[in-house]
Design an enzyme around this catalytic site. Sequence first.
Site, PDB file in Angstrom:
ATOM      1  N   ASN A   9      47.866  79.923  -7.297  1.00 58.29           N
ATOM      2  CA  ASN A   9      47.897  79.117  -6.206  1.00 58.29           C
ATOM      3  C   ASN A   9      47.227  77.764  -6.760  1.00 58.29           C
ATOM      4  O   ASN A   9      45.869  77.732  -6.713  1.00 58.29           O
ATOM      5  CB  ASN A   9      47.258  79.527  -5.082  1.00 58.29           C
ATOM      6  N   LYS A  11      46.855  74.961  -5.318  1.00 58.09           N
ATOM      7  CA  LYS A  11      46.314  74.140  -4.257  1.00 58.09           C
ATOM      8  C   LYS A  11      46.819  72.495  -4.376  1.00 58.09           C
ATOM      9  O   LYS A  11      47.635  72.300  -5.076  1.00 58.09           O
ATOM     10  CB  LYS A  11      44.728  74.368  -4.055  1.00 58.09           C
ATOM     11  N   HIS A  97      47.766  80.934   4.179  1.00 60.08           N
ATOM     12  CA  HIS A  97      46.618  80.721   3.236  1.00 60.08           C
ATOM     13  C   HIS A  97      45.281  80.329   4.360  1.00 60.08           C
ATOM     14  O   HIS A  97      45.632  79.508   5.202  1.00 60.08           O
ATOM     15  CB  HIS A  97      46.764  79.815   2.152  1.00 60.08           C
ATOM     16  N   GLU A  99      43.137  78.171   3.959  1.00 62.52           N
ATOM     17  CA  GLU A  99      42.836  76.914   4.025  1.00 62.52           C
ATOM     18  C   GLU A  99      43.973  76.152   5.038  1.00 62.52           C
ATOM     19  O   GLU A  99      43.714  75.265   5.899  1.00 62.52           O
ATOM     20  CB  GLU A  99      43.171  76.246   2.660  1.00 62.52           C
ATOM     21  N   GLU A 169      43.044  88.037   1.344  1.00 59.88           N
ATOM     22  CA  GLU A 169      42.032  86.966   0.652  1.00 59.88           C
ATOM     23  C   GLU A 169      40.913  86.884   1.409  1.00 59.88           C
ATOM     24  O   GLU A 169      41.138  85.965   2.718  1.00 59.88           O
ATOM     25  CB  GLU A 169      42.692  85.656   0.659  1.00 59.88           C
ATOM     26  N   GLY A 175      36.981  80.533  -3.810  1.00 60.55           N
ATOM     27  CA  GLY A 175      36.220  79.342  -4.136  1.00 60.55           C
ATOM     28  C   GLY A 175      34.826  79.317  -4.210  1.00 60.55           C
ATOM     29  O   GLY A 175      34.084  78.426  -4.317  1.00 60.55           O
ATOM     30  N   SER A 215      38.185  84.418  -5.967  1.00 57.81           N
ATOM     31  CA  SER A 215      37.552  84.185  -7.090  1.00 57.81           C
ATOM     32  C   SER A 215      37.790  85.233  -8.092  1.00 57.81           C
ATOM     33  O   SER A 215      36.821  86.109  -8.846  1.00 57.81           O
ATOM     34  CB  SER A 215      35.795  84.539  -6.703  1.00 57.81           C
TER      35      SER A 215
HETATM   36  P1  13P Z   1      39.835  80.984  -5.844  1.00 57.07           P
HETATM   37  O1  13P Z   1      40.665  82.069  -6.909  1.00 57.07           O
HETATM   38  O2  13P Z   1      39.717  79.679  -6.364  1.00 57.07           O
HETATM   39  O3  13P Z   1      38.648  81.809  -5.036  1.00 57.07           O
HETATM   40  O4  13P Z   1      41.043  80.862  -4.547  1.00 57.07           O
HETATM   41  C1  13P Z   1      41.617  81.821  -4.278  1.00 57.07           C
HETATM   42  C2  13P Z   1      42.801  81.453  -3.341  1.00 57.07           C
HETATM   43  O5  13P Z   1      42.659  80.736  -2.322  1.00 57.07           O
HETATM   44  C3  13P Z   1      44.210  81.786  -3.912  1.00 57.07           C
HETATM   45  O6  13P Z   1      45.013  81.592  -2.818  1.00 57.07           O
END
Ligand code: 13P
Length: 252
Positions: A9, A11, A97, A99, A169, A175, A215
């Site tokens: 992803n 983003k 997601h 976010e 997740e 992140g 992560s």
């Molecule tokens: P990270 O791998 O940067 O923690 O992000 C995970 C994520 O949100 C994948 O959709």
Amino acid sequence: MRKNIVAGNWKMNKNLKEAKDLIKGIKKGVSSKKSKGKRVIVAPSFVNLNSAVKRTEKSIIEVAAQNMHEAKSGAFTGEVSADMLSEIGIEIVILGHSERRSIFAESNELLAKKVDTALANNLEVIFCFGESLEDRKSEKHFEVVETQLRESLFHLLKENFSNIILAYEPVWAIGTGETASPEQAQEMHAFIRQVLEKEYNKELADSVSILYGGSVKPANAEEIFSKPDVDGGLIGGASLKPKDFLAIVEAI
Ligand code: 13P
């Protein structure tokens, strides 16, 4: 039977040139022979999807969108429809997601509509969900995850689940550099299968791929993926460098 999947992803990262370079780098490291039985998915931003589809045509890499609006068309400034995605060759969409949930206020109810629209347009859905740190600290994580699944997915028919990939997740691991331990991931994934079995049946529960996200890095991927109910990963930061992403693909 369910497949092993690694999805990146991206983003809101990578301009057109950078996206091309990233795809080029990933393409070099994957081949149908090497990646037998695995699915490798990348999810660039909307504006770079068209180019990504063209650049992955002769490879095993699949391209997903990161979001989609629930309506067919209309006065929704700034939004993108399922039809627009299908037309440029997109067959997968990430929905829910964290976010999107926290920054753009997407609710379980809205996500149920998005899932319906995606499936009605023959898009496969990578459905994301997971608890916050507060939920985990107050030991509500199982309850929260079950509610997210129930309110967004459990109106679906059994057959629909052949087009659903689940991505657990935990928000506190996204992140942050803090990963759920392989045991925590396994515990939740096994719980999710139990919930699916209770709501539908064992065959369905065993057939749905459940990815872990939060992560995941080359250094921890193998251990997380070694757990029996973890079928792969949804990767954020580490999907932005070919070397790291390929090492994670290798680990599955
Ligand atoms: P990270 O791998 O940067 O923690 O992000 C995970 C994520 O949100 C994948 O959709």
